[in-house]
Design an enzyme around this catalytic site. Structure first.
Site, PDB file in Angstrom:
ATOM      1  N   LYS A 249     128.796 -29.979  44.276  1.00  0.00           N
ATOM      2  CA  LYS A 249     128.062 -29.743  43.020  1.00  0.00           C
ATOM      3  C   LYS A 249     127.932 -28.239  42.808  1.00  0.00           C
ATOM      4  O   LYS A 249     127.364 -27.536  43.644  1.00  0.00           O
ATOM      5  CB  LYS A 249     126.673 -30.393  43.097  1.00  0.00           C
ATOM      6  CG  LYS A 249     125.740 -29.981  41.952  1.00  0.00           C
ATOM      7  CD  LYS A 249     124.382 -30.690  42.023  1.00  0.00           C
ATOM      8  CE  LYS A 249     123.409 -30.130  40.973  1.00  0.00           C
ATOM      9  NZ  LYS A 249     122.078 -30.785  41.042  1.00  0.00           N
ATOM     10  N   ASP A 254     120.473 -24.357  36.902  1.00  0.00           N
ATOM     11  CA  ASP A 254     119.955 -25.624  36.396  1.00  0.00           C
ATOM     12  C   ASP A 254     118.606 -25.393  35.712  1.00  0.00           C
ATOM     13  O   ASP A 254     117.571 -25.321  36.374  1.00  0.00           O
ATOM     14  CB  ASP A 254     119.815 -26.628  37.559  1.00  0.00           C
ATOM     15  CG  ASP A 254     119.341 -27.997  37.093  1.00  0.00           C
ATOM     16  OD1 ASP A 254     119.290 -28.222  35.859  1.00  0.00           O
ATOM     17  OD2 ASP A 254     119.040 -28.851  37.957  1.00  0.00           O
ATOM     18  N   LYS A 261     113.011 -27.757  32.930  1.00  0.00           N
ATOM     19  CA  LYS A 261     112.143 -27.632  34.107  1.00  0.00           C
ATOM     20  C   LYS A 261     111.033 -26.639  33.801  1.00  0.00           C
ATOM     21  O   LYS A 261     111.202 -25.758  32.952  1.00  0.00           O
ATOM     22  CB  LYS A 261     112.952 -27.082  35.295  1.00  0.00           C
ATOM     23  CG  LYS A 261     113.946 -28.047  35.900  1.00  0.00           C
ATOM     24  CD  LYS A 261     114.630 -27.411  37.110  1.00  0.00           C
ATOM     25  CE  LYS A 261     115.729 -28.276  37.695  1.00  0.00           C
ATOM     26  NZ  LYS A 261     115.254 -29.543  38.291  1.00  0.00           N
ATOM     27  N   ASP A 272     121.718 -23.995  42.792  1.00  0.00           N
ATOM     28  CA  ASP A 272     122.154 -25.364  42.540  1.00  0.00           C
ATOM     29  C   ASP A 272     123.683 -25.496  42.626  1.00  0.00           C
ATOM     30  O   ASP A 272     124.227 -26.567  42.368  1.00  0.00           O
ATOM     31  CB  ASP A 272     121.622 -25.825  41.172  1.00  0.00           C
ATOM     32  CG  ASP A 272     121.331 -27.311  41.124  1.00  0.00           C
ATOM     33  OD1 ASP A 272     121.203 -27.921  42.207  1.00  0.00           O
ATOM     34  OD2 ASP A 272     121.247 -27.864  40.017  1.00  0.00           O
ATOM     35  N   ASP A 331     118.152 -33.445  33.117  1.00  0.00           N
ATOM     36  CA  ASP A 331     117.937 -32.737  34.388  1.00  0.00           C
ATOM     37  C   ASP A 331     118.638 -33.455  35.551  1.00  0.00           C
ATOM     38  O   ASP A 331     118.726 -32.928  36.656  1.00  0.00           O
ATOM     39  CB  ASP A 331     116.435 -32.605  34.660  1.00  0.00           C
ATOM     40  CG  ASP A 331     116.136 -31.513  35.678  1.00  0.00           C
ATOM     41  OD1 ASP A 331     117.069 -30.757  36.018  1.00  0.00           O
ATOM     42  OD2 ASP A 331     114.974 -31.432  36.126  1.00  0.00           O
ATOM     43  N   GLU A 333     121.713 -33.756  36.027  1.00  0.00           N
ATOM     44  CA  GLU A 333     123.051 -33.304  35.649  1.00  0.00           C
ATOM     45  C   GLU A 333     124.026 -33.301  36.828  1.00  0.00           C
ATOM     46  O   GLU A 333     125.226 -33.422  36.633  1.00  0.00           O
ATOM     47  CB  GLU A 333     122.968 -31.910  35.022  1.00  0.00           C
ATOM     48  CG  GLU A 333     122.935 -30.727  36.010  1.00  0.00           C
ATOM     49  CD  GLU A 333     121.745 -30.730  36.966  1.00  0.00           C
ATOM     50  OE1 GLU A 333     120.718 -31.353  36.642  1.00  0.00           O
ATOM     51  OE2 GLU A 333     121.853 -30.114  38.042  1.00  0.00           O
ATOM     52  N   ARG A 335     124.583 -35.449  39.250  1.00  0.00           N
ATOM     53  CA  ARG A 335     125.327 -36.705  39.431  1.00  0.00           C
ATOM     54  C   ARG A 335     126.402 -36.856  38.376  1.00  0.00           C
ATOM     55  O   ARG A 335     127.404 -37.534  38.589  1.00  0.00           O
ATOM     56  CB  ARG A 335     124.346 -37.887  39.449  1.00  0.00           C
ATOM     57  CG  ARG A 335     123.587 -38.071  38.187  1.00  0.00           C
ATOM     58  CD  ARG A 335     122.363 -38.961  38.383  1.00  0.00           C
ATOM     59  NE  ARG A 335     121.270 -38.260  39.057  1.00  0.00           N
ATOM     60  CZ  ARG A 335     120.110 -38.814  39.383  1.00  0.00           C
ATOM     61  NH1 ARG A 335     119.898 -40.084  39.128  1.00  0.00           N
ATOM     62  NH2 ARG A 335     119.172 -38.121  39.993  1.00  0.00           N
TER      63      ARG A 335
HETATM   64  N1  BES Z   1     119.034 -29.495  41.169  1.00  0.00           N
HETATM   65  C1  BES Z   1     118.036 -30.485  41.036  1.00  0.00           C
HETATM   66  C2  BES Z   1     117.545 -31.006  42.388  1.00  0.00           C
HETATM   67  C3  BES Z   1     116.719 -30.051  43.197  1.00  0.00           C
HETATM   68  C4  BES Z   1     115.370 -29.913  42.938  1.00  0.00           C
HETATM   69  C5  BES Z   1     117.262 -29.352  44.235  1.00  0.00           C
HETATM   70  C6  BES Z   1     114.609 -29.051  43.695  1.00  0.00           C
HETATM   71  C7  BES Z   1     116.515 -28.485  44.995  1.00  0.00           C
HETATM   72  C8  BES Z   1     115.177 -28.356  44.734  1.00  0.00           C
HETATM   73  C9  BES Z   1     118.595 -31.671  40.249  1.00  0.00           C
HETATM   74  O1  BES Z   1     119.513 -31.392  39.296  1.00  0.00           O
HETATM   75  C10 BES Z   1     117.431 -32.319  39.579  1.00  0.00           C
HETATM   76  O2  BES Z   1     116.899 -31.705  38.695  1.00  0.00           O
HETATM   77  N2  BES Z   1     117.077 -33.525  39.995  1.00  0.00           N
HETATM   78  C11 BES Z   1     115.986 -34.231  39.460  1.00  0.00           C
HETATM   79  C12 BES Z   1     116.382 -35.675  39.391  1.00  0.00           C
HETATM   80  C13 BES Z   1     115.502 -36.498  38.495  1.00  0.00           C
HETATM   81  C14 BES Z   1     115.645 -36.056  37.057  1.00  0.00           C
HETATM   82  C15 BES Z   1     115.876 -37.957  38.638  1.00  0.00           C
HETATM   83  C16 BES Z   1     114.799 -34.046  40.379  1.00  0.00           C
HETATM   84  O3  BES Z   1     114.970 -33.952  41.593  1.00  0.00           O
HETATM   85  O4  BES Z   1     113.680 -33.941  39.871  1.00  0.00           O
HETATM   86 ZN    ZN Z   2     120.630 -29.691  39.584  1.00  0.00          ZN
HETATM   87 MN    MN Z   3     118.667 -30.924  37.386  1.00  0.00          MN
END
Ligand code: BES
Ligand code: ZN
Ligand code: MN
Length: 485
Positions: A249, A254, A261, A272, A331, A333, A335
């Site tokens: 990824k 992000d 966020k 990210d 968010d 993104e 996946r």
């Molecule tokens: N890049 C984030 C995941 C992340 C969060 C990595 C904090 C490291 C620290 C990812 O893209 C994300 O935003 N995931 C969401 C998923 C949710 C929307 C189902 C998350 O973890 O809140």
């Molecule tokens: Zn992300």
């Molecule tokens: Mn995200």
């Protein structure tokens, strides 16, 4: 790059720099150090479980550190590293002499990687003025038993190559995202890969991404002024045989997209793209070790930005394998880009031994497993045991989360084949993995590593890129190659 030399006796040539040893070591019984009152006093201290460290009166060494023996065997809680870290925040000389005469294999691997990783510091990016006097580690000398010498030589060269890949990956990940764009990552990868004749880069620009039907990658990247890229790095260390594929990824930043966020949660999101950076690092390590194997690394590169062209909640995009995904949360993104990249990777070669993807995919994996363990999700039991064992061996560990059809409801959509996030908050990390599994054909073993908790480590009070899980993946590959022979 930091070099190394191995020794089985303590010659006067070797007696310099920073000596790191333990009470009762055969090294301390060698001529140069025998009957030394300072050593006797330090031994007494270290035998009582305390760190004995001096920079005075310890000539010909610049510094002598005696670390309690138990730390040299503790692979679980990183005791040796805990002692070493503060000592190397401001090194006093550019050489160390590490005593390897009684050290656990995993502890040794971890500590060597730590030392070789001293080749990169955040301040090396040239963005901060430094006092001109700061010292950098240049060489690791090691003392070991004669009977261990050839095994040690292999361990050192492997860990050096792994650390070199980690350093390249960490440096790239640490670069702020306004400079480190998808195209910048492509160019850095091309520059770094050019040093190795067996590495070849194949880059897809935005047009090629659209033409090849990578609609999920495009949906994520189209909102940014810095367009998405897909980069495949091919390593041909063998002329035939199955290809092993790694997919990373690479979200260079992000913001969360329109599902924005909040500021504090966004702060570390330049990291990210650690999955992609670590795929690049792994490819460099593999090339450096000249492994006799075919490997492909795929970097799914995009910036998840806000703007008039940003993907909107409720939109539907089509992946290159034909499946459609409803994007209800912008968010989620990671996946999306991974799904396309996994499908693309699975189509790129006829014979794929496995696909492993690595991603900072969910914050939830940190809640489940913390900062020491990467989350492993796979339906392939052989891959699960091999990765788990390689984790223990390398000290770069994984822990499994469940993944099977019981996740089915989590990805259902009324309007498309799949939905990128469930409406509940249940099994968040595994729900993401369940979405991904649709993009890898069932005949290719596939595993997903969620490295949100491990791809960063704390350094000087700040989170910086760690280079994990490069050590895990290299150990797994080395084991896999040994089985195949
Ligand atoms: N890049 C984030 C995941 C992340 C969060 C990595 C904090 C490291 C620290 C990812 O893209 C994300 O935003 N995931 C969401 C998923 C949710 C929307 C189902 C998350 O973890 O809140
Ligand atoms: Zn992300
Ligand atoms: Mn995200």
């Amino acid at each position: 790059m930091i070099n190394y030399r191995l020794f089985t006796t303590l010659s006067s040539e070797l007696a310099q720099g920073h000596l790191i040893t333990f009470p009762g070591s055969p090294l301390l019984k060698e001529n140069l150090l025998q009957d030394n009152p300072l050593i006797a006093e330090m031994t007494e201290l270290a035998e009582h479980g305390k760190l004995a460290d001096t920079r005075f009166g310890c000539g010909p060494f610049a510094r002598i550190t005696l670390i309690p023996l138990s730390a040299w065997q503790d692979s679980l809680t990183d005791s040796l590293l805990t002692y070493l870290r503060p000592l190397f925040s401001a090194p006093v000389c550019d050489e160390v002499l590490l005593d390897c005469s009684d050290i656990d294999d995993t502890v040794l691997a971890k500590n060597l990687r730590f030392l070789f990783n001293q080749a990169h510091k955040l301040t090396d990016l040239g963005l901060k003025k430094l006092p001109s006097s700061s010292v950098h580690l240049r060489r690791i000398n090691a003392y070991c038993a004669g009977t261990d010498a050839s095994r040690m030589e292999r361990v050192f060269s492997q860990q050096q190559a792994i650390a070199n890949g980690m350093v390249a990956a960490r440096r790239l990940a640490d670069i702020p995202s306004e400079q480190c764009t998808p195209q910048f990552v492509v160019e850095e990868a091309q520059r770094l890969c050019a040093a190795f004749p067996n590495l070849r880069c194949e880059a897809l620009d935005e047009r090629a991404i659209v033409e090849q039907g990578l609609g999920l990658l495009h949906a994520v990247g189209k909102g940014a002024s810095r367009p998405p890229r897909l980069l495949a790095i091919h390593y041909d260390g063998a002329s035939s045989g199955p290809v092993r594929s790694y997919v990373g990824k690479g979200i260079t930043f992000d913001t969360g997209g329109l599902w924005l966020k909040e500021g504090a949660g966004m702060y570390t999101m330049k990291y990210d793209m650690c999955g992609a950076a670590n795929v690049l690092g792994l490819m460099l390590s593999i090339a450096e070790l000249k492994l006799p194997v075919r490997v492909m690394g795929v970097l799914a590169l995009a910036e998840n930005a806000i703007g008039p062209d940003a993907m909107q909640p409720g939109s539907v995009a089509r992946a290159c394998n034909g499946m459609t995904v409803e994007i209800n949360n912008t968010d989620a993104e990671g996946r999306l880009v991974l799904s396309d990249a996994i499908a693309w990777a699975s189509q790129r070669h006829e014979d794929t031994r496995y696909i492993i993807d690595l991603a900072t995919l969910t914050g939830a994996v940190v809640k489940a497993l913390g900062y020491e363990l990467s989350g492993l999700m796979t339906q392939d039991n052989a891959l699960r045991s091999a990765l788990t064992a390689a984790g223990e061996q390398s000290g770069d560990e994984v822990w499994s989360l469940p993944l099977d059809a019981r996740m089915k409801k989590q990805t259902e959509s009324a309007i498309a084949d799949l939905c990128n996030t469930p409406t509940n908050n249940a099994a968040i990390s595994a729900s993401a993995a369940w979405l991904l599994h649709h993009f890898c054909p069932a005949n290719i073993p596939w595993a997903h590593l969620d490295v949100s908790g491990t791809a960063l480590w704390r350094e000087g009070g700040k989170s910086v890129a760690s280079g994990r899980p490069i050590p895990l993946l290299m150990q797994h590959l080395l084991n896999d190659l040994a089985i195949e022979e």
